[in-house]
Each structure stands twice: as structure tokens, then as C-alpha cells.
Scaffold this motif. Structure first.
Motif, short mmCIF file in Angstrom:
data_model
loop_
_atom_site.label_atom_id
_atom_site.label_comp_id
_atom_site.label_asym_id
_atom_site.label_seq_id
_atom_site.Cartn_x
_atom_site.Cartn_y
_atom_site.Cartn_z
N ILE A 157 18.11 38.16 28.96
CA ILE A 157 17.23 39.26 28.58
C ILE A 157 17.09 39.28 27.06
O ILE A 157 16.00 39.44 26.51
CB ILE A 157 17.78 40.61 29.09
N ASP A 158 18.21 39.11 26.38
CA ASP A 158 18.24 38.99 24.92
C ASP A 158 19.42 38.10 24.57
O ASP A 158 19.96 37.41 25.43
CB ASP A 158 18.32 40.36 24.24
N ASP A 159 19.84 38.11 23.31
CA ASP A 159 20.90 37.21 22.87
C ASP A 159 22.25 37.53 23.51
O ASP A 159 23.14 36.66 23.56
CB ASP A 159 21.04 37.27 21.35
N GLU A 160 22.44 38.77 23.97
CA GLU A 160 23.75 39.18 24.47
C GLU A 160 23.76 39.45 25.97
O GLU A 160 24.82 39.42 26.58
CB GLU A 160 24.23 40.43 23.73
N ARG A 161 22.61 39.74 26.57
CA ARG A 161 22.58 40.14 27.98
C ARG A 161 21.83 39.11 28.82
O ARG A 161 20.86 38.50 28.36
CB ARG A 161 21.91 41.51 28.13
N ARG A 162 22.31 38.94 30.06
CA ARG A 162 21.64 38.09 31.03
C ARG A 162 21.07 38.94 32.16
O ARG A 162 21.45 40.10 32.32
CB ARG A 162 22.62 37.04 31.59
#
Length: 512
Positions: free
Chosen positions: A227-232
Motif C-alpha cells: 500500500i505504501d513503504d511500510e504497509r502491505r
């Protein structure tokens, strides 16, 4: 008494005998047996030397110390005592440096023996690049072929097995844009054969296995999307229920068809984009609009797989015929390297799931070595991808003589397992547990820092750390083999023809 004693020595009667004649018996003093002397550890030469030809002399006496200890303490002071020798069965890999004898590797044979501390045949090999890791792997695969084993390389990322395949008369399959080979990760596999002739109970049992494998795959694919650099992208119970019901509709299983139809990831994506009333109803959504709103992330993740960097590779029906009787089969993924590590990891995930599906029903005696290189690329796709790899290891054991797989996994260092997430994350916990699914660990050359990491995970001890970071660094093919809790110092020995066949530095030399 002194005079009597002297007379006694001359042959006269002593006082005790004289008093005995008059009925008086003197008390006797028990004679103590002399204490036995301890055997001498060393026999020193005399100062002037022995009076024999070829003998020397000792200027001084060498100091010697005696120690008493238990059997579990003795190896600390005497580290050259080797572990009990393994039975001479399986592939002859090289020389056991501690005993001086030959070292054999027979994973399934070890599992079936009570005197070898191995309960599963899986192998993890840790070694830095260029230390002979590839030679050990290929040597094991080829030397197990006379015993009925075949090799399956589900993802040859660097084309390291191409020359071996050609030597055995097999042409590797190439999975890459512009090539004709296609693999469907949602292939039914042999479990789908003869579906119309199955009983209701057997059909339900097989369907449970097939849908579970598909769900593990889709969970790994969706969970690899960010989704972003930290979340999937999350894949929880709601997403699992949607995918399961969608696959049941696409295959005709929900309608009770006598034949299980084959489907693909693009068809699954299309159904989620245009849901039928039946799908919305069985998933218990109020209406189509609510369904589309709640499954947006799931649809976008599948759409990225269909239209993204791997478009055209895993989105159609399988069009290749695999000869499972051949000594080796390999699938080349080297041409995907330019797409990035994440794309290669997704390809490995798809290939591993497809390969597992084709091995779900193995013929009696069909034993296979499944080689997994560059495992870290799949491990970094997130928790779901790690869980998929975990499932492969857990389902690989089988029973010797009835079909089973040896998962041979190659990694560079233990941080390949620990880099899947934060230290206390679910992915990291699963990755650490993976080591428990392989009772055979080959520890090749490593830097001291990496050797300490291995010690923290496996409890090697200082002597084993020194072997990995010292002795193993001095030549290719040197490694510490850990079979359960027993350790063996092994030098892999390759024939000159094997060295030429297994050589993996052509790319480096051509670049130079």
C-alpha cells in the motif's frame, strides 16, 4: 622382641607360636594390601638417552597434568573426538575431517533410522557466495540419482543448472516475457484428474486440498503488494472467504459439477471486478456496491499482478508438458532479474505453488529433490509469502518408499530469514521456526559476524563458530554438517568433470 625377631628370621619359633603352646593366642594385625600404582601416562627417556641405536636423550622432564571429567565435558578439552559415524548409505559427498572416513548423505534413510537424530529430510544450506555452495547442491543431486531420486528446480534464478540439464539430456523451461512457456499457478494438478469418477467423499477431500493450496498462493500474492513503504495489502478472513467462494464458482464446484473446471488469476480478478449476485450473496454482502467497496484493495492487488511486471507469465493456462521421468527438470527465471527482486520473488512464489500442486499425488517410490535457490527473494515478500514457504516445508516429508520430497534450500546467511519483518513480527517468528523444519543444516564459510548470528540461532558453540569462520574459509566445499544435534566437519570432494560442470563463475570471467 628384637632378638626373637632376628631368630625368627633365622628359622626359629616366634613369640606367638610359643604362647600358643600354652593356650594363649595373641591378636593378629591385618596386613594391608599395597596400593596399586597408577599407570604411567608417559615413559620419559633417561637424561643420557636409551642405550639403543636411534635413541635420543631428554634434557628435562616434560610436565604432565592429569584431569578427571565427565563424558559430556571431555569434548571441550579434547575437541578432536568425532561424533558417531553415519551409516555409509546415500550420496558419498566427501571426507569427514574428524574421523578420516568417507561422509555420506542420505536424508530419507536417516529419517527411517532410530540411531540418527533426524526426523525430516529437509536441508538448509548457509554459505557465502563463492564458497562451493552450488557445487555441494549439484553434487548431492547427481549422486542421489543412482538411488532413484530425481531433481526439480522450481526457479533457477541464475541459470546455474542449465549445463547440468544439458549434460543429462534435458532442456530447461524458460519463464520470461517473449517466450512461449506459460505456467498457471491455479493449475489443478493431478488431484483434478478423473474427477467425474470420484466418490463424493474423495471429491470433497481433494477439493479441500486444492482450494487450500490456491488460498495459500493468493494470500501470498496479495500480501506481497504494498500500500505504501511500510504497509502491505491485508488478507484476512473476509478476503479469504471472498477468494474461496469466487474460486468455487469459477471451477463449478459451487454448482456441484462433475468436472472441476480450470481457472486463472485473470478470471478471478475479472469476477471480483464484476461480481455475480451469487458471489455477493454467499459472501454475505448487502449489495454489489458494498462488495466492491470492501474488496477494493484485494482487486487492485490482483490487478497489479495481471497487468504489472509479470503480465503474460502466470495469467494463462499451462502450455508445457513436464516429463516427470527425466532425471532433472528446471525452470529458468534468469531473464526476470532485470524486473527487480520483488518480481523474481513473486515468480518463485507462483512456481513453488505450481510445483507443489503437481507433486500432491506422487507415485510409489517417486522421490524427488526440490532445489530452492535465492530463498531470500521470496521471504521478503511479507508474512503471507513466508507462510507459503512454511507450508511447502511442512508438506514435503511424505513417507520414504511412497513418494516424498527433499527440500534443499540455499541461503547466504541467517539474516535472510530475519529480514522478513521486525524482530517481534509474525513473519519473523515464522521464519525462525523454519529452521525447526530442517533437521539437516550445512554451514559453509561465513564471516565472524555471520558465524555469531548462526550461533545465536542454532547454539553452535565457540569451536563450531571458529570452524565456520576459519577452516571453512580456506577452501571451497568445506562446511559443518549439523545432523540433528550431531556435527560433522566435512570437505566436499568433486571430480574434475564435476568441477567443470558445476562451475558458476562464467559470468564473472566474461565480464572481466
Amino acid at each position: 622382641m628384637t632378638t626373637t625377631t632376628r631368630r625368627n628370621r633365622r628359622g626359629g619359633r616366634d613369640m606367638a607360636a610359643l604362647l600358643s603352646d600354652f593356650g594363649h593366642d595373641l591378636p593378629t594385625i591385618p596386613t594391608l594390601a599395597p596400593e596399586p600404582k597408577e599407570p604411567r601416562l608417559f615413559r620419559y627417556a633417561p637424561r643420557r638417552g636409551a642405550a639403543r641405536p636411534g635413541r635420543g636423550w631428554a634434557a628435562s622432564t616434560a610436565p604432565a597434568m592429569a584431569w578427571r571429567m565427565t563424558s559430556d565435558q571431555a569434548p571441550v578439552f579434547w575437541p578432536f573426538v568425532s561424533a558417531p559415524a553415519l551409516p555409509p548409505t546415500g550420496a558419498q559427498m566427501g571426507v569427514d575431517q574428524l574421523s578420516g572416513g568417507s561422509f555420506y548423505c542420505d536424508p530419507f534413510g536417516w529419517v527411517l533410522r532410530d540411531d540418527v537424530p533426524a526426523t525430516n529430510p529437509n536441508i538448509f544450506q548457509f554459505a557465502k557466495p563463492g564458497s562451493g555452495k552450488s557445487g555441494t547442491t549439484k553434487g548431492f543431486c547427481t549422486r542421489m540419482m543412482p538411488f532413484g531420486y530425481r531433481t526439480l528446480v522450481t526457479g533457477d534464478v541464475k541459470d546455474e543448472y542449465e549445463s547440468l540439464c544439458h549434460a543429462l539430456g534435458v532442456e530447461p523451461f524458460v519463464i520470461a516475457p517473449g517466450f512461449t512457456a506459460r505456467v498457471n499457478p491455479l493449475d489443478k494438478g493431478p488431484l483434478g484428474d478423473g474427477w467425474e469418477k470420484l466418490s463424493a467423499e474423495e471429491a470433497q477431500r481433494r477439493a479441500t486440498i486444492i482450494f487450500k493450496r490456491w488460498l495459500v498462493l493468493v494470500r501470498g500474492l496479495v500480501g506481497s503488494m504494498k500500500i505504501d513503504d511500510e504497509r502491505r495489502v491485508p488478507f484476512g478472513p473476509d478476503e479469504s472467504d471472498v477468494v474461496r467462494n469466487a474460486l468455487a464458482i469459477l471451477t463449478g464446484y459451487a454448482a456441484g459439477n462433475s468436472v472441476l473446471a480450470e481457472t486463472t488469476i485473470p478470471r478471478l480478478w475479472d469476477l471480483l471486478r464484476n461480481p455475480t449476485e451469487e458471489l455477493v450473496r454467499v459472501c454475505e454482502y448487502a449489495n454489489t456496491r458494498v462488495f466492491l467497496d470492501e474488496t477494493r484493495l484485494l482487486r487492485n492487488a490482483l490487478g497489479e499482478l495481471v497487468n504489472g511486471t509479470l503480465a503474460g507469465l502466470f495469467d494463462d493456462f499451462t502450455n508445457i508438458e513436464v516429463d516427470w521421468k527425466a532425471p532433472i527438470q528446471s525452470f529458468s527465471l534468469s531473464r526476470l532479474d532485470g524486473l527487480g527482486d520483488e518480481a523474481v520473488g513473486i515468480a518463485l512464489l507462483c512456481m513453488n505453488s505450481w510445483g507443489r500442486g503437481l507433486r500432491e499425488i506422487a507415485e510409489p517410490g517417486d522421490l524427488r529433490i526440490v532445489v530452492r535457490d535465492e530463498v531470500w527473494k521470496q521471504m521478503r515478500l511479507g508474512t503471507a509469502a513466508v507462510a507459503s514457504f512454511d507450508a511447502d516445508l511442512r508438506l514435503s516429508r511424505g513417507m520414504a518408499g511412497k513418494g516424498g520430497d527433499i527440500q534443499f534450500c540455499n541461503l547466504h546467511k541467517p539474516s535472510d530469514l530475519l529480514s522478513v519483518g521486525d524482530a517481534d513480527s509474525q513473519a519473523a517468528m515464522i521464519a525462525k521456526d523454519l529452521l525447526e523444519l530442517a533437521d539437516i543444516k550445512i554451514l559453509g564459510a561465513q564471516k565472524p559476524r555471520v558465524a555469531r548470528e548462526l550461533d545465536s540461532m542454532l547454539g553452535l558453540g565457540p569451536i563450531a563458530q571458529d570452524l565456520v569462520s576459519g577452516w571453512a574459509m580456506q577452501d571451497k566445499g568445506r562446511a559443518l554438517w549439523c545432523i540433528g544435534d550431531a556435527m560433522y566437519k566435512v570437505q566436499t570432494v568433486l571430480h574434475p568433470l564435476e568441477k567443470k560442470l558445476y562451475y558458476t563463475n562464467e559470468a564473472i570471467e566474461s565480464a572481466a
